[in-house]
Design a protein around this motif. Structure first.
Motif, PDB file in Angstrom:
ATOM      1  N   ALA A 263       0.842  -1.210   0.000  1.00 58.39           N
ATOM      2  CA  ALA A 263       0.000   0.000   0.000  1.00 58.39           C
ATOM      3  C   ALA A 263       0.873   1.254   0.000  1.00 58.39           C
ATOM      4  CB  ALA A 263      -0.930  -0.008   1.205  1.00 58.39           C
ATOM      5  N   LEU A 264       1.959   1.223   0.759  1.00 60.45           N
ATOM      6  CA  LEU A 264       2.861   2.382   0.804  1.00 60.45           C
ATOM      7  C   LEU A 264       3.440   2.638  -0.592  1.00 60.45           C
ATOM      8  CD1 LEU A 264       4.486   4.547   2.338  1.00 60.45           C
ATOM      9  CD2 LEU A 264       6.210   2.785   2.815  1.00 60.45           C
ATOM     10  N   TYR A 265       3.863   1.565  -1.238  1.00 64.56           N
ATOM     11  CA  TYR A 265       4.414   1.714  -2.600  1.00 64.56           C
ATOM     12  C   TYR A 265       3.370   2.333  -3.538  1.00 64.56           C
ATOM     13  CZ  TYR A 265       5.386   0.358  -7.393  1.00 64.56           C
ATOM     14  OH  TYR A 265       5.534   0.396  -8.759  1.00 64.56           O
ATOM     15  N   LEU A 266       2.161   1.756  -3.540  1.00 69.01           N
ATOM     16  CA  LEU A 266       1.141   2.225  -4.489  1.00 69.01           C
ATOM     17  C   LEU A 266       0.656   3.638  -4.166  1.00 69.01           C
ATOM     18  CD1 LEU A 266      -0.959  -1.050  -4.928  1.00 69.01           C
ATOM     19  CD2 LEU A 266       0.500   0.039  -6.656  1.00 69.01           C
ATOM     20  N   ALA A 267       0.637   3.987  -2.877  1.00 67.41           N
ATOM     21  CA  ALA A 267       0.147   5.316  -2.487  1.00 67.41           C
ATOM     22  C   ALA A 267       1.183   6.403  -2.747  1.00 67.41           C
ATOM     23  CB  ALA A 267      -0.234   5.309  -1.005  1.00 67.41           C
ATOM     24  N   SER A 268       2.451   6.016  -2.750  1.00 68.05           N
ATOM     25  CA  SER A 268       3.522   7.024  -2.822  1.00 68.05           C
ATOM     26  C   SER A 268       3.939   7.335  -4.265  1.00 68.05           C
ATOM     27  CB  SER A 268       4.746   6.527  -2.050  1.00 68.05           C
ATOM     28  OG  SER A 268       5.394   5.521  -2.802  1.00 68.05           O
ATOM     29  N   ASP A 269       4.820   8.311  -4.392  1.00 70.29           N
ATOM     30  CA  ASP A 269       5.336   8.678  -5.713  1.00 70.29           C
ATOM     31  C   ASP A 269       6.207   7.593  -6.332  1.00 70.29           C
ATOM     32  OD1 ASP A 269       3.979  11.031  -5.781  1.00 70.29           O
ATOM     33  OD2 ASP A 269       5.678  12.294  -5.198  1.00 70.29           O
ATOM     34  N   ASP A 270       6.599   6.597  -5.540  1.00 68.35           N
ATOM     35  CA  ASP A 270       7.337   5.458  -6.119  1.00 68.35           C
ATOM     36  C   ASP A 270       6.506   4.811  -7.225  1.00 68.35           C
ATOM     37  OD1 ASP A 270       9.424   5.854  -4.424  1.00 68.35           O
ATOM     38  OD2 ASP A 270       9.050   4.104  -3.160  1.00 68.35           O
ATOM     39  N   ALA A 271       5.181   4.904  -7.086  1.00 69.53           N
ATOM     40  CA  ALA A 271       4.281   4.294  -8.078  1.00 69.53           C
ATOM     41  C   ALA A 271       3.589   5.377  -8.901  1.00 69.53           C
ATOM     42  CB  ALA A 271       3.260   3.422  -7.361  1.00 69.53           C
ATOM     43  N   LYS A 272       4.290   6.471  -9.181  1.00 70.26           N
ATOM     44  CA  LYS A 272       3.624   7.631  -9.796  1.00 70.26           C
ATOM     45  C   LYS A 272       3.067   7.363 -11.192  1.00 70.26           C
ATOM     46  CE  LYS A 272       7.744  10.050 -11.567  1.00 70.26           C
ATOM     47  NZ  LYS A 272       7.481   9.818 -12.995  1.00 70.26           N
ATOM     48  N   TYR A 273       3.536   6.267 -11.850  1.00 60.13           N
ATOM     49  CA  TYR A 273       2.976   5.951 -13.166  1.00 60.13           C
ATOM     50  C   TYR A 273       2.233   4.598 -13.150  1.00 60.13           C
ATOM     51  CZ  TYR A 273       2.494   6.978 -18.095  1.00 60.13           C
ATOM     52  OH  TYR A 273       1.959   7.302 -19.325  1.00 60.13           O
ATOM     53  N   VAL A 274       1.810   4.181 -11.962  1.00 63.07           N
ATOM     54  CA  VAL A 274       1.108   2.904 -11.844  1.00 63.07           C
ATOM     55  C   VAL A 274      -0.365   3.172 -11.554  1.00 63.07           C
ATOM     56  CG1 VAL A 274       0.979   0.725 -10.572  1.00 63.07           C
ATOM     57  CG2 VAL A 274       3.203   1.814 -10.924  1.00 63.07           C
ATOM     58  N   SER A 275      -1.243   2.740 -12.443  1.00 58.82           N
ATOM     59  CA  SER A 275      -2.680   2.884 -12.203  1.00 58.82           C
ATOM     60  C   SER A 275      -3.440   1.739 -12.864  1.00 58.82           C
ATOM     61  CB  SER A 275      -3.186   4.236 -12.724  1.00 58.82           C
ATOM     62  OG  SER A 275      -4.491   4.469 -12.215  1.00 58.82           O
ATOM     63  N   GLY A 276      -4.558   1.374 -12.272  1.00 58.58           N
ATOM     64  CA  GLY A 276      -5.385   0.290 -12.825  1.00 58.58           C
ATOM     65  C   GLY A 276      -4.774  -1.081 -12.561  1.00 58.58           C
ATOM     66  N   HIS A 277      -3.823  -1.131 -11.611  1.00 63.70           N
ATOM     67  CA  HIS A 277      -3.062  -2.355 -11.370  1.00 63.70           C
ATOM     68  C   HIS A 277      -3.623  -3.140 -10.186  1.00 63.70           C
ATOM     69  CE1 HIS A 277       0.469  -4.875 -11.682  1.00 63.70           C
ATOM     70  NE2 HIS A 277       0.690  -4.738 -10.383  1.00 63.70           N
ATOM     71  N   ASN A 278      -3.537  -4.463 -10.275  1.00 68.98           N
ATOM     72  CA  ASN A 278      -3.873  -5.303  -9.117  1.00 68.98           C
ATOM     73  C   ASN A 278      -2.585  -5.957  -8.620  1.00 68.98           C
ATOM     74  OD1 ASN A 278      -5.181  -6.870  -7.184  1.00 68.98           O
ATOM     75  ND2 ASN A 278      -5.524  -8.535  -8.631  1.00 68.98           N
ATOM     76  N   LEU A 279      -2.082  -5.500  -7.505  1.00 71.19           N
ATOM     77  CA  LEU A 279      -0.826  -6.023  -6.958  1.00 71.19           C
ATOM     78  C   LEU A 279      -1.147  -7.230  -6.067  1.00 71.19           C
ATOM     79  CD1 LEU A 279       2.168  -6.019  -6.395  1.00 71.19           C
ATOM     80  CD2 LEU A 279       1.895  -3.977  -5.010  1.00 71.19           C
ATOM     81  N   ILE A 280      -0.820  -8.404  -6.564  1.00 73.82           N
ATOM     82  CA  ILE A 280      -1.121  -9.644  -5.838  1.00 73.82           C
ATOM     83  C   ILE A 280       0.034  -9.958  -4.896  1.00 73.82           C
ATOM     84  CG2 ILE A 280      -1.693 -12.090  -6.080  1.00 73.82           C
ATOM     85  CD1 ILE A 280      -2.566 -11.467  -8.985  1.00 73.82           C
ATOM     86  N   VAL A 281      -0.288 -10.046  -3.605  1.00 74.06           N
ATOM     87  CA  VAL A 281       0.757 -10.318  -2.601  1.00 74.06           C
ATOM     88  C   VAL A 281       0.478 -11.709  -2.049  1.00 74.06           C
ATOM     89  CG1 VAL A 281       1.875  -9.486  -0.490  1.00 74.06           C
ATOM     90  CG2 VAL A 281       0.854  -7.840  -2.069  1.00 74.06           C
TER      91      VAL A 281
END
Ligand SMILES: NC(=O)c1ccc[n+]([C@@H]2O[C@H](COP(=O)([O-])OP(=O)(O)OC[C@H]3O[C@@H](n4cnc5c(N)ncnc54)[C@H](O)[C@@H]3O)[C@@H](O)[C@H]2O)c1
Length: 300
Positions: A263-281
């Motif tokens: 969640a931290l990765y997806l919420a932060s600017d580290d993932a600034k070009y990531v959208s519509g993704h399902n991150l399976i953990v």
């Protein structure tokens, strides 16, 4: 580009300051805090994944509103997490509660940067279709699907005018392949992934990212409550052991902190070009199925 930052004085007063985007990034890198001055609203944050994520967000400089249906546990959690956590009572199946929680975040902190629709229930439907109780099915859908949709709608209402924001939802491995949960739960979690992909198409036009996380089994209250009914003869420690032995990745178990990191990765600017993704953990669980070939020395 300029960005609004929050400055907190020693007496706790908050003022808004304009900072250059590049300077903001520099500050975040310098402090190592990936969500410096961000405001996040997390539903289902009284325990488990929501609580772990709130902890991670706060450790990274965010102010977090914990929204949950469990008033006492939610208040205790907020107290435990310190002055950057605030609890608000919220039933996500009730749209006005969700709207009130979003308004509360904005009135407390002047902004909402991150909305994490995490609240969920497994429900008590039996696993077989012929015994399906459609009233219970509706209950699962109203929390897991309607609740997430309401969260996206009300976050979008405040994020669209600002032209930025990051929205997250919790699905599940039960929303990735069939047979991992009751039909009602599984269907609701498939819907959450579909919701994220559908909404990404509209929200990208406003600079808003939306992503999903699909966790593997973790012995949080939701899972323990469900499994304790099935394994009524076993104590909680044994049930926890069963959950922790379900995975395929040797030497590791899935923990709430793993989802908080995602969640931290997806919420932060580290993932600034990531959208519509399902991150399976899930340690690879849903990625493969081994063919059960007999050992060469066992066949003639
Ligand atoms: N634990 C797992 O094995 C697992 C696996 C995959 C996905 N998930 C999903 O993760 C999410 C978080 O669950 P968790 O594992 O942290 O369990 P949890 O029981 O610790 O947390 C769920 C939280 O949601 C809250 N909640 C339930 N209904 C609500 C409502 N109507 N409004 C507001 N809050 C409500 C509960 O009070 C609880 O605090 C859920 O969506 C769940 O489906 C969990």
């Amino acid at each position: 580009m300029l960005r609004i930052g929050l400055r907190y004085s020693e007496n706790g007063c908050c003022s808004r300051v304009l900072v250059a985007e590049s300077f903001y990034r520099f500050l975040s890198t310098k402090t190592g805090r990936k969500l410096q001055d961000k405001v996040a609203l997390i539903t289902g944050a009284a325990s488990g994944i929501g609580k772990a994520t709130a902890t991670e967000f706060i450790n990274n400089g965010a102010k977090v509103i914990l929204a949950d249906i469990q008033q006492q546990i939610g208040q205790e959690t907020a107290k435990e997490l310190g002055p950057n956590a605030t609890f608000i009572m919220c039933d996500v199946s009730n749209e006005s509660d969700v709207s009130r929680a979003v308004d509360f975040a904005v009135s407390e902190h002047n902004q909402l940067d991150i909305m994490y629709n995490n609240a969920g229930i497994i429900g008590s439907n039996p696993p077989n279709i012929v015994d399906l109780d459609l009233a219970l099915f509706d209950k699962d859908m109203s929390t897991n699907v309607r609740g997430a949709m309401a969260g996206i709608k009300h976050a979008a209402l405040v994020m669209i005018p600002r032209g930025s924001g990051s929205i997250l939802c919790t699905s599940s491995v039960s929303g990735v392949i069939g047979g991992m949960g009751t039909h009602a739960y599984s269907v609701s979690k498939f819907a959450v992934i579909g919701m994220v992909k559908s909404l990404a198409s509209e929200l990208c036009k406003f600079g808003i990212r939306i992503n999903c996380i699909s966790p593997f089994a973790i012995p949080t209250p939701i899972a323990m409550k469900h499994l304790s009914k099935i394994y009524a003869h076993l104590d909680a420690h044994k049930v926890e052991e069963i959950v922790n032995n379900l995975g395929v990745l040797k030497g590791a178990i899935c923990e709430a902190s793993d989802i908080a990191n995602a969640a931290l990765y997806l919420a932060s600017d580290d993932a600034k070009y990531v959208s519509g993704h399902n991150l399976i953990v899930d340690g690879g669980f849903t990625s493969f199925k081994n063919l059960d070939f007999p050992a060469p020395d066992q066949v003639q």
